[in-house]
Write a protein that holds these residues in place. Structure first.
Motif, PDB file in Angstrom:
ATOM      1  N   UNK A 166      36.980  49.016  41.150  1.00 30.92           N
ATOM      2  CA  UNK A 166      36.302  47.827  40.662  1.00 30.92           C
ATOM      3  C   UNK A 166      36.558  46.684  41.628  1.00 30.92           C
ATOM      4  N   UNK A 167      35.705  45.681  41.609  1.00 34.11           N
ATOM      5  CA  UNK A 167      35.938  44.465  42.375  1.00 34.11           C
ATOM      6  C   UNK A 167      36.117  43.319  41.398  1.00 34.11           C
ATOM      7  N   UNK A 168      36.946  42.355  41.773  1.00 38.05           N
ATOM      8  CA  UNK A 168      37.241  41.255  40.874  1.00 38.05           C
ATOM      9  C   UNK A 168      37.413  39.970  41.675  1.00 38.05           C
ATOM     10  N   UNK A 169      36.769  38.911  41.219  1.00 43.55           N
ATOM     11  CA  UNK A 169      36.821  37.618  41.893  1.00 43.55           C
ATOM     12  C   UNK A 169      37.763  36.687  41.153  1.00 43.55           C
ATOM     13  N   UNK A 170      38.606  35.957  41.891  1.00 44.83           N
ATOM     14  CA  UNK A 170      39.506  34.998  41.260  1.00 44.83           C
ATOM     15  C   UNK A 170      40.159  34.122  42.307  1.00 44.83           C
TER      16      UNK A 170
ATOM     17  N   UNK B 158      41.600  48.088  42.427  1.00 42.17           N
ATOM     18  CA  UNK B 158      40.837  46.872  42.170  1.00 42.17           C
ATOM     19  C   UNK B 158      40.850  46.040  43.435  1.00 42.17           C
ATOM     20  N   UNK B 159      39.675  45.770  43.963  1.00 37.97           N
ATOM     21  CA  UNK B 159      39.523  44.971  45.182  1.00 37.97           C
ATOM     22  C   UNK B 159      39.384  43.509  44.764  1.00 37.97           C
ATOM     23  N   UNK B 160      40.358  42.701  45.120  1.00 41.03           N
ATOM     24  CA  UNK B 160      40.302  41.279  44.770  1.00 41.03           C
ATOM     25  C   UNK B 160      39.761  40.454  45.929  1.00 41.03           C
ATOM     26  N   UNK B 161      38.965  39.454  45.582  1.00 38.62           N
ATOM     27  CA  UNK B 161      38.460  38.497  46.578  1.00 38.62           C
ATOM     28  C   UNK B 161      38.286  37.148  45.902  1.00 38.62           C
TER      29      UNK B 161
ATOM     30  N   UNK C 285      44.586  35.195  34.752  1.00 41.25           N
ATOM     31  CA  UNK C 285      44.517  35.890  33.466  1.00 41.25           C
ATOM     32  C   UNK C 285      43.206  36.649  33.330  1.00 41.25           C
ATOM     33  N   UNK C 286      42.106  35.998  33.672  1.00 38.44           N
ATOM     34  CA  UNK C 286      40.798  36.638  33.586  1.00 38.44           C
ATOM     35  C   UNK C 286      40.689  37.818  34.545  1.00 38.44           C
TER      36      UNK C 286
END
Length: 246
Positions: free
Chosen positions: A62-66, A36-39, A75-76
């Protein structure tokens, strides 16, 4: 280089759209894990890293923004990763702002940002990751610290960063003690200067900064299946640097 087989595992690396986080994530992808790629703001860069992770062999990406300093967004973020990739087996906490100025020149907002991105973010992500790891009886957490930050280093420049990273390392050891019967390890890797730094000191140990490969080697050691008895440790990737107290 240590190259553990991470096939079947899922890894989340915070701040992995750029710099060190990007390289750590791509290394994990090359070991067969889904990632999971976070940005936070670098969405285009995250998509590029996702494509590179697939090329490296990650079976699912997957990529995930937070904003990892916000409890609801953390949490999201985990909810989204678990919906897409089923779980999180590996968490690498890479996010952490710094402020290389004398402490009297740092405004309060900057002071808070350094602590929030280093300490609060690590607390929030670990708090959310651990229930899943405990339930499945397996987990690997690697936090990025800073060399010598827990050795009583005294330096009025970049003080909040040193203080925040010392807190991260203390938290790392506390988590290791709290998870010793859960199949989880919690460790840290702590550089002095990494190759992507904006500026370099005049003198560097061994004549160079830590390379991405140096950091990757330390991380992979902790992710290796055969390192499952090693928890609460901190590997300083600093070339033997020993700062003078001032």
């Amino acid at each position: 280089m240590i190259r553990p087989d991470l096939t079947g595992q899922v890894a989340l690396v915070t701040g992995s759209a750029k710099g060190l986080g990007r390289e750590l994530l791509l290394t994990i992808a090359g070991c067969g894990a889904s990632v999971a790629v976070h940005y936070r703001t670098s969405g285009d860069e995250a998509e590029t890293v996702a494509d590179l992770a697939r090329e490296r062999g990650a079976p699912a990406v997957t990529t995930v923004q937070a904003d990892v300093t916000d409890p609801d967004e953390v949490t999201a973020m985990f909810d989204a990763v678990e919906a897409d990739l089923d779980t999180v087996d590996v968490l690498v906490n890479n996010v952490g702002a710094f402020a290389p100025r004398h402490w009297t020149d740092i405004d309060y907002d900057t002071w808070q940002t350094v602590f929030q991105t280093n300490v609060d973010a690590t607390f929030l992500t670990c708090r959310r990751a651990l229930p899943t790891m405990r339930e499945q009886g397996y987990g690997r957490i690697v936090n990025v610290g800073y060399a010598s930050s827990e050795k009583g280093m005294v330096n009025p420049k970049n003080a909040p960063y040193f203080m925040a990273k010392a807190s991260v390392l203390m938290f790392t050891r506390m988590l290791a003690a709290d998870t010793q019967d859960d199949g989880i390890t919690v460790n840290a890797i702590s550089p002095y200067v990494v190759e992507n730094s904006d500026e370099f000191p005049e003198e560097l140990p061994r004549g160079r900064p830590a390379s991405y490969a140096d950091m990757e080697q330390a991380m992979l050691f902790f992710l290796d299946e055969e390192s499952d008895y090693i928890s609460g440790e901190n590997v300083e990737v600093d070339g033997g640097w020993l700062p003078e107290k001032v």
